[in-house]
Each structure stands twice: as C-alpha cells, then as structure tokens.
Design a protein around this motif. Structure first.
Motif, PDB file in Angstrom:
ATOM      1  N   TYR A  95      49.745  39.957  45.451  1.00  0.00           N
ATOM      2  CA  TYR A  95      48.455  40.042  44.758  1.00  0.00           C
ATOM      3  C   TYR A  95      48.634  40.671  43.376  1.00  0.00           C
ATOM      4  CZ  TYR A  95      44.128  42.198  43.194  1.00  0.00           C
ATOM      5  OH  TYR A  95      43.079  42.623  42.427  1.00  0.00           O
ATOM      6  N   LEU A 130      50.220  38.224  41.067  1.00  0.00           N
ATOM      7  CA  LEU A 130      49.274  37.174  40.680  1.00  0.00           C
ATOM      8  C   LEU A 130      48.304  37.669  39.612  1.00  0.00           C
ATOM      9  CD1 LEU A 130      48.267  34.253  41.395  1.00  0.00           C
ATOM     10  CD2 LEU A 130      46.700  35.344  43.011  1.00  0.00           C
ATOM     11  N   LEU A 180      43.152  34.691  35.262  1.00  0.00           N
ATOM     12  CA  LEU A 180      44.593  34.871  35.312  1.00  0.00           C
ATOM     13  C   LEU A 180      45.242  34.314  34.050  1.00  0.00           C
ATOM     14  CD1 LEU A 180      45.249  34.003  39.068  1.00  0.00           C
ATOM     15  CD2 LEU A 180      44.476  36.151  38.039  1.00  0.00           C
ATOM     16  N   SER A 211      43.426  30.062  35.283  1.00  0.00           N
ATOM     17  CA  SER A 211      42.703  29.934  36.546  1.00  0.00           C
ATOM     18  C   SER A 211      41.953  31.233  36.846  1.00  0.00           C
ATOM     19  CB  SER A 211      43.664  29.581  37.685  1.00  0.00           C
ATOM     20  OG  SER A 211      44.593  30.638  37.893  1.00  0.00           O
ATOM     21  N   LEU A 228      40.343  34.152  39.739  1.00  0.00           N
ATOM     22  CA  LEU A 228      40.451  34.780  41.050  1.00  0.00           C
ATOM     23  C   LEU A 228      39.163  35.571  41.276  1.00  0.00           C
ATOM     24  CD1 LEU A 228      42.515  35.086  43.416  1.00  0.00           C
ATOM     25  CD2 LEU A 228      43.036  37.338  42.471  1.00  0.00           C
ATOM     26  N   SER A 260      43.335  28.018  46.349  1.00  0.00           N
ATOM     27  CA  SER A 260      43.728  28.760  47.553  1.00  0.00           C
ATOM     28  C   SER A 260      42.612  29.714  47.940  1.00  0.00           C
ATOM     29  CB  SER A 260      45.009  29.575  47.318  1.00  0.00           C
ATOM     30  OG  SER A 260      46.095  28.765  46.937  1.00  0.00           O
ATOM     31  N   HIS A 265      40.943  31.489  44.765  1.00  0.00           N
ATOM     32  CA  HIS A 265      41.674  31.174  43.535  1.00  0.00           C
ATOM     33  C   HIS A 265      41.284  29.750  43.156  1.00  0.00           C
ATOM     34  CE1 HIS A 265      45.844  30.402  41.509  1.00  0.00           C
ATOM     35  NE2 HIS A 265      44.933  30.749  40.623  1.00  0.00           N
ATOM     36  N   TYR A 266      40.766  29.567  41.941  1.00  0.00           N
ATOM     37  CA  TYR A 266      40.254  28.255  41.592  1.00  0.00           C
ATOM     38  C   TYR A 266      40.422  27.951  40.110  1.00  0.00           C
ATOM     39  CZ  TYR A 266      36.118  30.906  40.013  1.00  0.00           C
ATOM     40  OH  TYR A 266      35.275  31.788  39.383  1.00  0.00           O
TER      41      TYR A 266
END
Length: 212
Positions: free
Chosen positions: A9, A12, A31, A35, A37, A77, A90-91
């Motif tokens: 984590y 990430l 991120l 992306s 989170l 995810s 996560h997208y």
C-alpha cells in the motif's frame, strides 16, 4: 476483494497527491500514474457496510453503469488493507470536469442545463437512483457527454424508477444552494424542461412541487 499488505500500500501511494482527507486520514489519492485510489474506513458496528463494503459497491456500480452505457470510472482493483483498517478501490478516473467546476464558464448556459435534465431522465429510465446526485458528482467529458463519479451511494433497479424515487432524487440535487442557484436561478426552466422532454412519468406540476 484483494488483500493488500501495508508495504505494498505504501509503495502504491508513494508520491500520491491527496485530493480528499478528513480527521481519520486520507480518503482520495491521485497516484503518480494518474489513476485514483479511494479509501473507505472499515465499519466495526453492525451495518450493511460490514457485509457489503463501500469499495465493493463502488466497483459493482461501475460495472452496472458501463453495462447501461453511462460514462463512469473504470475499476482496476478492489483492496482490503488490514493494517490501516481500510478498503480501497483503485480506478482510472472519468476524464472531464464536474459541472460545479464549470458552471460559471461561457459554455455552461441553458444548453448544458437542458442536457443535464435529459441525462437525469436517462438515469431514471435506466433504473439508476443516485442518492448523492449533485453537480460535484456529474462530469462533462471531453466528448461533451455527461457521466457520474463517486458512485458508492447508488441503487439500481431492473426497470425504470417509480415516480416517488424520481421526485425524491430531485430534492437531493437541489440541496446545495450553489447548485440550486445555477439550475433554477431567476426561474430558469432549461433543466426542468430538459427532464420533462426526456420522460413521461412525472408531470410538470409534480416536478415543480418537488423542486420548491
């Protein structure tokens, strides 16, 4: 839902931009690859979130919206991060700007208000009840289509929404004074007429009462 240990984590989230946080910690991170989170605090008390976590709801709602041709984020995810007692999704974000961001722009006039009315009618006709509906959760994409974000608080039905849910949804949309002023200020009818033209279940009188 995939288990994510604390070390992974941290890796990430390294270098991420904090977009939203509260007293309990970070809520939304951008991120380094662009992306997103989104973190949800784990519920300890007895609630529906204990057996159906909000991160899972967010991901499932994205699938349903995509199936019904409504633009929305693309889930990569879904994680459970035990160390910090968080679930996360996560997208890839939906490109564009929220209507709240652009409501004062030159191209945010009656055409966009009417388009929003038609979009809300489309959601209702497709059985989508978005309880968190407001201008900060509706995106105008670069293709000039409207889509939804922040969709954990959403219910879907197999058929069109019944009238009572549609009218209640209008009250949700008007609960923020800034949104209400842009949508209905100076007795503007564009949003109202856009919705009426795209559906036949609710009457003008019923909508007027719901929006008063």
């Amino acid at each position: 839902m995939q288990a994510l240990d604390h070390a992974h984590y941290l890796a990430l989230a390294e270098g991420a931009e904090v977009l939203e946080a509260d007293h309990s910690g970070n809520k939304v991170l951008r991120l380094t690859d662009g992306s997103m989170l989104k973190l949800f605090r784990r519920k300890r008390l007895v609630s529906s979130a204990a057996w159906y976590p909000y991160a899972r709801r967010f991901a499932d709602n994205c699938v349903i919206l995509a199936e019904r041709d409504i633009p929305c984020p693309k889930v990569l995810s879904v994680f459970r991060i035990a160390k910090i007692q968080r679930d996360a999704v996560h997208y890839a974000p939906l490109e564009g700007q929220t209507l709240r961001q652009i409501m004062r722009a030159p191209d945010s006039g009656d055409g966009l208000r009417a388009e929003l009315g038609r979009f809300i009618a489309e959601l209702h006709e497709k059985g989508i009840y978005f309880r968190s509906a407001h201008l900060g959760n509706v995106i105008l994409t670069p293709r000039r289509t409207l889509g939804l974000i922040d969709i954990a608080d959403m219910k879907t039905f197999r058929g069109p929404l019944r009238k009572s849910l549609r009218l209640r949804n209008f009250k949700h949309m008007l609960r923020y004074s800034e949104d209400r002023k842009w949508l209905l200020g100076q007795n503007n009818q564009a949003f109202f007429n856009g919705y009426l033209a795209a559906q036949s279940l609710c009457t003008a009188k019923e909508l007027t009462q719901a929006m008063s």
